[in-house]
Design a protein around this motif. Structure first.
Motif, PDB file in Angstrom:
ATOM      1  N   MET A 119       0.838  -1.201   0.000  1.00 34.99           N
ATOM      2  CA  MET A 119       0.000   0.000   0.000  1.00 34.99           C
ATOM      3  C   MET A 119       0.869   1.246   0.000  1.00 34.99           C
ATOM      4  SD  MET A 119      -3.080  -1.199   0.064  1.00 34.99           S
ATOM      5  CE  MET A 119      -3.964   0.322   0.328  1.00 34.99           C
ATOM      6  N   GLY A 120       0.365   2.290  -0.636  1.00 33.36           N
ATOM      7  CA  GLY A 120       1.058   3.570  -0.570  1.00 33.36           C
ATOM      8  C   GLY A 120       1.093   4.057   0.869  1.00 33.36           C
ATOM      9  N   THR A 121       2.007   4.947   1.172  1.00 32.43           N
ATOM     10  CA  THR A 121       2.085   5.400   2.556  1.00 32.43           C
ATOM     11  C   THR A 121       1.326   6.701   2.781  1.00 32.43           C
ATOM     12  OG1 THR A 121       4.160   6.412   1.955  1.00 32.43           O
ATOM     13  CG2 THR A 121       4.285   4.292   3.111  1.00 32.43           C
ATOM     14  N   LEU A 122       0.958   7.365   1.690  1.00 33.84           N
ATOM     15  CA  LEU A 122       0.224   8.621   1.848  1.00 33.84           C
ATOM     16  C   LEU A 122      -1.241   8.348   2.148  1.00 33.84           C
ATOM     17  CD1 LEU A 122       1.414  11.260  -0.754  1.00 33.84           C
ATOM     18  CD2 LEU A 122       1.723  11.197   1.724  1.00 33.84           C
ATOM     19  N   SER A 123      -1.773   9.058   3.125  1.00 39.88           N
ATOM     20  CA  SER A 123      -3.175   8.881   3.464  1.00 39.88           C
ATOM     21  C   SER A 123      -4.066   9.589   2.452  1.00 39.88           C
ATOM     22  CB  SER A 123      -3.443   9.457   4.850  1.00 39.88           C
ATOM     23  OG  SER A 123      -4.812   9.491   5.102  1.00 39.88           O
ATOM     24  N   VAL A 124      -5.204   8.971   2.143  1.00 40.98           N
ATOM     25  CA  VAL A 124      -6.168   9.674   1.279  1.00 40.98           C
ATOM     26  C   VAL A 124      -6.863  10.782   2.077  1.00 40.98           C
ATOM     27  CG1 VAL A 124      -6.637   7.828  -0.370  1.00 40.98           C
ATOM     28  CG2 VAL A 124      -7.952   7.916   1.752  1.00 40.98           C
ATOM     29  N   PHE A 125      -6.600  10.815   3.378  1.00 37.66           N
ATOM     30  CA  PHE A 125      -7.235  11.837   4.229  1.00 37.66           C
ATOM     31  C   PHE A 125      -6.229  12.918   4.634  1.00 37.66           C
ATOM     32  CE2 PHE A 125      -9.703   7.906   5.079  1.00 37.66           C
ATOM     33  CZ  PHE A 125     -10.867   8.300   4.474  1.00 37.66           C
ATOM     34  N   LEU A 126      -5.217  13.073   3.784  1.00 34.92           N
ATOM     35  CA  LEU A 126      -4.135  14.011   4.064  1.00 34.92           C
ATOM     36  C   LEU A 126      -4.640  15.433   4.313  1.00 34.92           C
ATOM     37  CD1 LEU A 126      -1.156  13.253   4.039  1.00 34.92           C
ATOM     38  CD2 LEU A 126      -0.976  14.281   1.780  1.00 34.92           C
ATOM     39  N   ASP A 127      -5.718  15.790   3.624  1.00 38.62           N
ATOM     40  CA  ASP A 127      -6.174  17.182   3.687  1.00 38.62           C
ATOM     41  C   ASP A 127      -7.222  17.439   4.756  1.00 38.62           C
ATOM     42  OD1 ASP A 127      -4.539  17.455   1.496  1.00 38.62           O
ATOM     43  OD2 ASP A 127      -6.175  17.107   0.074  1.00 38.62           O
TER      44      ASP A 127
ATOM     45  N   ALA B 167     -11.939 -11.281   6.946  1.00 37.44           N
ATOM     46  CA  ALA B 167     -11.751 -10.432   5.758  1.00 37.44           C
ATOM     47  C   ALA B 167     -11.364  -9.006   6.168  1.00 37.44           C
ATOM     48  CB  ALA B 167     -13.015 -10.411   4.912  1.00 37.44           C
ATOM     49  N   LEU B 168     -12.109  -8.464   7.123  1.00 42.23           N
ATOM     50  CA  LEU B 168     -11.815  -7.106   7.597  1.00 42.23           C
ATOM     51  C   LEU B 168     -10.380  -7.027   8.105  1.00 42.23           C
ATOM     52  CD1 LEU B 168     -12.652  -4.241   8.542  1.00 42.23           C
ATOM     53  CD2 LEU B 168     -13.538  -5.284  10.636  1.00 42.23           C
ATOM     54  N   ARG B 169      -9.999  -8.014   8.918  1.00 40.30           N
ATOM     55  CA  ARG B 169      -8.651  -7.999   9.488  1.00 40.30           C
ATOM     56  C   ARG B 169      -7.581  -8.147   8.405  1.00 40.30           C
ATOM     57  NH1 ARG B 169      -9.745 -11.574  15.051  1.00 40.30           N
ATOM     58  NH2 ARG B 169     -11.426 -10.211  15.762  1.00 40.30           N
ATOM     59  N   TYR B 170      -7.913  -8.903   7.375  1.00 40.79           N
ATOM     60  CA  TYR B 170      -6.961  -9.068   6.268  1.00 40.79           C
ATOM     61  C   TYR B 170      -6.704  -7.717   5.590  1.00 40.79           C
ATOM     62  CZ  TYR B 170      -4.870 -10.629   1.930  1.00 40.79           C
ATOM     63  OH  TYR B 170      -4.015 -10.786   0.860  1.00 40.79           O
ATOM     64  N   PHE B 171      -7.771  -6.980   5.332  1.00 42.97           N
ATOM     65  CA  PHE B 171      -7.632  -5.653   4.708  1.00 42.97           C
ATOM     66  C   PHE B 171      -6.820  -4.714   5.608  1.00 42.97           C
ATOM     67  CE2 PHE B 171     -10.112  -4.939   0.778  1.00 42.97           C
ATOM     68  CZ  PHE B 171     -10.660  -6.209   0.617  1.00 42.97           C
ATOM     69  N   VAL B 172      -7.125  -4.740   6.914  1.00 41.57           N
ATOM     70  CA  VAL B 172      -6.381  -3.875   7.837  1.00 41.57           C
ATOM     71  C   VAL B 172      -4.909  -4.275   7.822  1.00 41.57           C
ATOM     72  CG1 VAL B 172      -6.110  -3.192  10.260  1.00 41.57           C
ATOM     73  CG2 VAL B 172      -8.400  -3.442   9.291  1.00 41.57           C
ATOM     74  N   GLY B 173      -4.657  -5.580   7.856  1.00 41.45           N
ATOM     75  CA  GLY B 173      -3.282  -6.085   7.851  1.00 41.45           C
ATOM     76  C   GLY B 173      -2.514  -5.705   6.583  1.00 41.45           C
TER      77      GLY B 173
ATOM     78  N   ILE C 162     -11.368  -5.672  14.662  1.00 39.90           N
ATOM     79  CA  ILE C 162     -10.109  -5.779  13.911  1.00 39.90           C
ATOM     80  C   ILE C 162      -9.052  -6.583  14.669  1.00 39.90           C
ATOM     81  CG2 ILE C 162     -10.593  -3.606  12.715  1.00 39.90           C
ATOM     82  CD1 ILE C 162      -8.347  -2.302  14.241  1.00 39.90           C
ATOM     83  N   GLY C 163      -9.386  -7.037  15.879  1.00 45.33           N
ATOM     84  CA  GLY C 163      -8.462  -7.884  16.631  1.00 45.33           C
ATOM     85  C   GLY C 163      -7.631  -7.077  17.619  1.00 45.33           C
ATOM     86  N   LYS C 164      -7.543  -7.596  18.844  1.00 43.45           N
ATOM     87  CA  LYS C 164      -6.798  -6.927  19.918  1.00 43.45           C
ATOM     88  C   LYS C 164      -5.348  -6.649  19.527  1.00 43.45           C
ATOM     89  CE  LYS C 164      -7.903  -7.614  24.787  1.00 43.45           C
ATOM     90  NZ  LYS C 164      -9.290  -8.023  24.967  1.00 43.45           N
ATOM     91  N   ASP C 165      -4.767  -7.560  18.757  1.00 46.61           N
ATOM     92  CA  ASP C 165      -3.341  -7.450  18.443  1.00 46.61           C
ATOM     93  C   ASP C 165      -3.092  -6.749  17.117  1.00 46.61           C
ATOM     94  OD1 ASP C 165      -3.085  -9.033  20.711  1.00 46.61           O
ATOM     95  OD2 ASP C 165      -3.232 -10.878  19.522  1.00 46.61           O
ATOM     96  N   SER C 166      -4.121  -6.156  16.571  1.00 46.58           N
ATOM     97  CA  SER C 166      -3.972  -5.483  15.284  1.00 46.58           C
ATOM     98  C   SER C 166      -2.878  -4.414  15.377  1.00 46.58           C
ATOM     99  CB  SER C 166      -5.308  -4.833  14.902  1.00 46.58           C
ATOM    100  OG  SER C 166      -5.116  -3.951  13.837  1.00 46.58           O
TER     101      SER C 166
END
Lengths: 410, 410
Positions: A1-9, B234-240, B87-91
């Protein structure tokens, strides 16, 4: 993933309740916050009528209640009783089925749904965009709701003369007179600063003439005079005159249930068919905002209002609270008289209810914050309930010093 | 006053839940509504875990709790525990303080505040107006929220093949592949129709490539598999994977507390500073919509999630409910097999959770309504919990007749 947030502004939003933050962080033992939102006991605790506590317990033990979704428009027994309380059981508008309530998430929820409804559907047939008038002290907090709802032209009206320390109905009437035809005027009832019946009548006459639309706010019925009917007089007068109007009602203060957000949006219109259509649109708005209101607070209010015995007990509690408030007003005025504080402090007892213009200049408010650890909100209205037998002397002495320290400015 | 209403032009809003109305008005003793919103017991009552009832009683008797206003962002112990549950305690996102919840009025409140936030602040730096993708069955109900929030381009995606009666991840991936860069995709987890881990990974890869923004909805965690962690995979995978995302969470179904509207809007972003700024904006939005959330439901959830003993008991209740749901799915499939109903009914047990595609054609649904007093919602998803040992035979026999009666259409 890119490191820039889409919520930068996204900027940091400015907090409105800064005095509260300063108060919380202040370690001084004598610090006082004169801007609590609700009613407090003399011990500084959240005031809650004993009957409300009993009903809360009863509800939690009632095996016949389940936790099914409420209808979008909420608990009918609640909205009906709440609407009757505000506009009167015998109101012709109710008898003709052209007035009714919608259960909302607190008074703010009622304001939001009402403002959004007006922005979409209010059609004064004169303007594309209506002007909204809000009393100066509430301009920041309430103006924001109308602005987000889509209103572009939001203007203050003045009802309080900060020099004479009295109400100034002439200036208010002048504003109404000069308002664009069809403007919305946000009105507070009970009006703590105390418009008299004759003055309300003049307001109604001007509003009728200019076809202005009244949006009432009633969040402390009974807390101004101790009498529920008397405090709803202005609202009932407008309904009786045949005005179409909205009224945002909140039970937080009256029931001491701030965390349950019990609100009601009262609609008064010309006939039953219009009411049904308006309610259908409000239901649709609610379905996209919070879907259904939450139930506990509304159940409590419905049980108290619909039981003559519980209602009687609740009214007694209200009256006792109002007596305490009046006593604090008297005592504060008396203390300032004894201290010989320059100026007239008659306005303290001329007003009623928990909110009050204190009548201090910005430099005096600043003195209180800087030197006395006494915190006020920017609109200079204080909550009389924040004064108790414990801090009354300190508050009076501090006001005295603030007035003396800044008297050279006169 | 004039007699013409200023609301003359307000039309009657179309009601969305018409099957429910028909069901209520139908006097037939065997009538069945297959579209209840929540979980029910085999006796047709609202399902509520015993631990929740006990905690409700405990809260009402706790003398240390007052009913003061909650902060705008709600009860921290609640939003923290709710966010950890999802999202899991250890996220890592939680450990790095770049994920956090905002207490909302139900799941719908979380959707509304989230949609409104995205409309104002989401900046994919490619488009002025973003496209939102919503699964077809939820397009009407949820699309409306995004539309009111200000999104102009709302499109459906299909994940379910109504002919093959299976999930169709290829079509879904194709839609994502063709989506405008930076689009928002509304995802459901646990996903009752059952995307496999490998399929979710493909979705994530495509979304990352196209810089699509995931907005999750999690309203029945634990109710698909009986395992809270598995249902949040699935949610945790996206966060990860490092996605920034929003997730609307609701506890109505999981706690049987539909009338208390307990929601949470989870924000996962790149760093703590961005999270703080986003939360400040969400707080501001909340202050103009409902000011503060209501407390009871969130207190219950916080107490259960933060106590290992209560949490254990709640998990057991969830598991028992899920076993009942699985059993109904098995029994319905078996009944249809014994009746010799044409077609495959494997999809009944291939799906999990309380919501289910029933796999009937519009003419068959119409047959059920007209001749069998069985009511379904337009999106053809039924609530498996609406089937009990009392109506199972009747429902199976009716489906059988509906399929036979319309078989000539093939």
């Amino acid at each position: 993933m890119g490191t820039l947030s889409v919520f930068l502004d996204v900027p940091l939003a400015k907090r409105a309740d800064i005095p509260l933050d300063f108060y919380r962080e202040d370690p001084h033992p004598q610090k006082v916050l004169l801007g609590h939102a609700g009613c407090q006991t003399d011990a500084g605790e959240v005031w809650i009528p004993p009957v409300v506590q009993r009903v809360l317990l009863q509800i939690s033990q009632d095996p016949t209640l389940n936790h099914e979704y409420l209808p979008e428009l909420g608990i009918y027994e609640y909205t009906r009783a709440a609407t009757e309380l505000a506009i009167g059981k015998d109101s012709r508008a109710l008898l003709e089925n052209r007035a009714g309530g919608v259960h909302t998430v607190g008074g703010t929820g009622a304001l939001w749904i009402g403002a959004e409804f007006l922005c979409r559907w209010y059609n004064p047939r004169f303007l594309n965009l209506s002007t909204v008038y809000i009393a100066k002290p509430q301009l920041d907090s309430l103006g924001c709701i109308f602005q987000v709802a889509g209103f572009k032209d939001i203007r203050p009206y003045h009802c309080w003369n900060p020099v004479k320390l009295t109400i100034d109905v002439e200036e208010f009437l002048q504003t109404l007179q000069n308002a664009p035809v069809g403007s919305i005027v946000f009105l507070h009832a009970p009006e703590e600063i105390g418009l008299k019946a004759q003055e309300w009548k003049a307001v109604a006459t001007t509003m009728e003439k200019k076809q202005l639309f009244p949006f009432f706010n009633i969040e402390s019925q009974g807390l101004a005079s101790g009498n529920l009917d008397k405090d709803a007089w202005a609202l009932r007068y407008f309904v009786g005159k045949g005005f179409e109007l909205l009224c945002a009602q909140s039970f937080s203060k009256m029931f001491g249930l701030y965390d349950e957000m019990v609100g009601n949006l009262i609609v008064v219109t010309k006939n039953n068919q219009t009411l049904i259509r308006i309610h259908s649109q409000l239901g649709r708005q609610i379905s996209t905002t919070w879907e259904n209101p939450s139930s506990l607070g509304a159940r409590v209010v419905a049980m108290v209002l619909n039981s003559p015995a519980l209602l009687y007990e609740w009214k007694l509690s209200l009256r006792m609270l109002v007596e305490r408030i009046m006593l604090i007003r008297e005592k504060l005025k008396e203390k300032l008289r004894i201290l010989g504080t320059p100026g007239s402090w008659e306005h303290l007892t001329a007003q009623s209810g928990i909110c009050s213009f204190i009548g201090l200049r910005p430099s005096q408010v600043e003195f209180l914050v800087k030197h006395k650890h006494i915190y006020l909100f920017e609109n200079k209205q204080i909550n009389i309930c924040s004064i108790s037998s414990k801090n009354l002397d300190y508050v009076a002495q501090s006001i005295h010093e603030a007035v003396l320290a800044t008297s050279s400015e006169d």
